[in-house]
Design an enzyme around this catalytic site. Sequence first.
Site, PDB file in Angstrom:
ATOM      1  N   TYR A 247      -2.551  -0.776  10.575  1.00 55.36           N
ATOM      2  CA  TYR A 247      -2.582  -1.142   9.157  1.00 55.36           C
ATOM      3  C   TYR A 247      -1.314  -0.714   8.422  1.00 55.36           C
ATOM      4  O   TYR A 247      -0.690  -1.513   7.717  1.00 55.36           O
ATOM      5  CB  TYR A 247      -3.803  -0.534   8.464  1.00 55.36           C
ATOM      6  CG  TYR A 247      -3.782  -0.751   6.974  1.00 55.36           C
ATOM      7  CD1 TYR A 247      -3.981  -2.024   6.445  1.00 55.36           C
ATOM      8  CD2 TYR A 247      -3.528   0.304   6.094  1.00 55.36           C
ATOM      9  CE1 TYR A 247      -3.938  -2.246   5.081  1.00 55.36           C
ATOM     10  CE2 TYR A 247      -3.483   0.098   4.724  1.00 55.36           C
ATOM     11  CZ  TYR A 247      -3.693  -1.177   4.220  1.00 55.36           C
ATOM     12  OH  TYR A 247      -3.642  -1.393   2.865  1.00 55.36           O
TER      13      TYR A 247
ATOM     14  N   SER B 214       0.853  -1.189   0.000  1.00 52.47           N
ATOM     15  CA  SER B 214       0.000   0.000   0.000  1.00 52.47           C
ATOM     16  C   SER B 214       0.882   1.229   0.000  1.00 52.47           C
ATOM     17  O   SER B 214       2.032   1.182   0.460  1.00 52.47           O
ATOM     18  CB  SER B 214      -0.901   0.017   1.244  1.00 52.47           C
ATOM     19  OG  SER B 214      -1.567   1.263   1.375  1.00 52.47           O
TER      20      SER B 214
END
Length: 270
Positions: free
Chosen positions: A156, A143
């Site tokens: 995360y 990501s």
Amino acid sequence: MRPLALVTGASSGIGFEIAAQLSARGYDIVGVGASSRIGTLQSELEKVADPATPVGTVVPVRADLSTAEGVEHVWDQVESLGRHLDVAVLNAGKSLGGSFVDTDLEDELRMLDLNITGQVRLAKHVVQTMARQRSGRILITASLSALTPTPYESIYGPTRAFTYAFAQGLREEMKEYGVTVTALLPGATATGFHHTAGMDNTVFGSNEWKNDPAQVAKQGVEALFAGKDQVIGGNRATRRAALLNRVLPERVKARRFAKDSRPTPLHGTH
């Protein structure tokens, strides 16, 4: 016989679009998902397929990759086909929004099990198999959050930083076996990802400004077949954000990220 690709997180979002891209390139698909939706993968792929390129064999596997049992179930299904594994896309993952003070520890531990432990378990099977084959391509979804602190998604971001670093290290190791490893770093993408993370009451709650998952998938698949080490998934603004993330101080990046990720009251509630 058509080549074979394993795609996790294939029932929706970027994972589904990657499966569609690979199917269009002539691959049979082993598609993995945590919900019953994965059972409709073949029919959903057929809906978006070019009539000139029919969908091949699709093997849907429902499994919870946050558990050792789920990973082993997936791998049992792959091995039962008795086929060469040409491509593996390790794409499954989730987030959890909210202040770390308030979030539930068990939810965070389950996310760690999926985003890190499950990835490592499945990757072990994949790389050992491809090393024996002395060929293969691996795409690992990280990501843009791998490049910045992620307040209000405080666990995360570090899971994706792990995934990104893991992919880069694995890439160097696997060169001697003729296996390539590519990291895909998507920016915010118009899927159900942030809704599932409980982030509707943040800037990330709206999909109107985000990247098209089909575009992100295309960039990832093209980078995979080009043998690139990494690719930013998204538009020009996303690529600019990635450049900024590589040069800005961590405290500045944390403050910038918090502007979008900080929860705001919905409908006058707290």
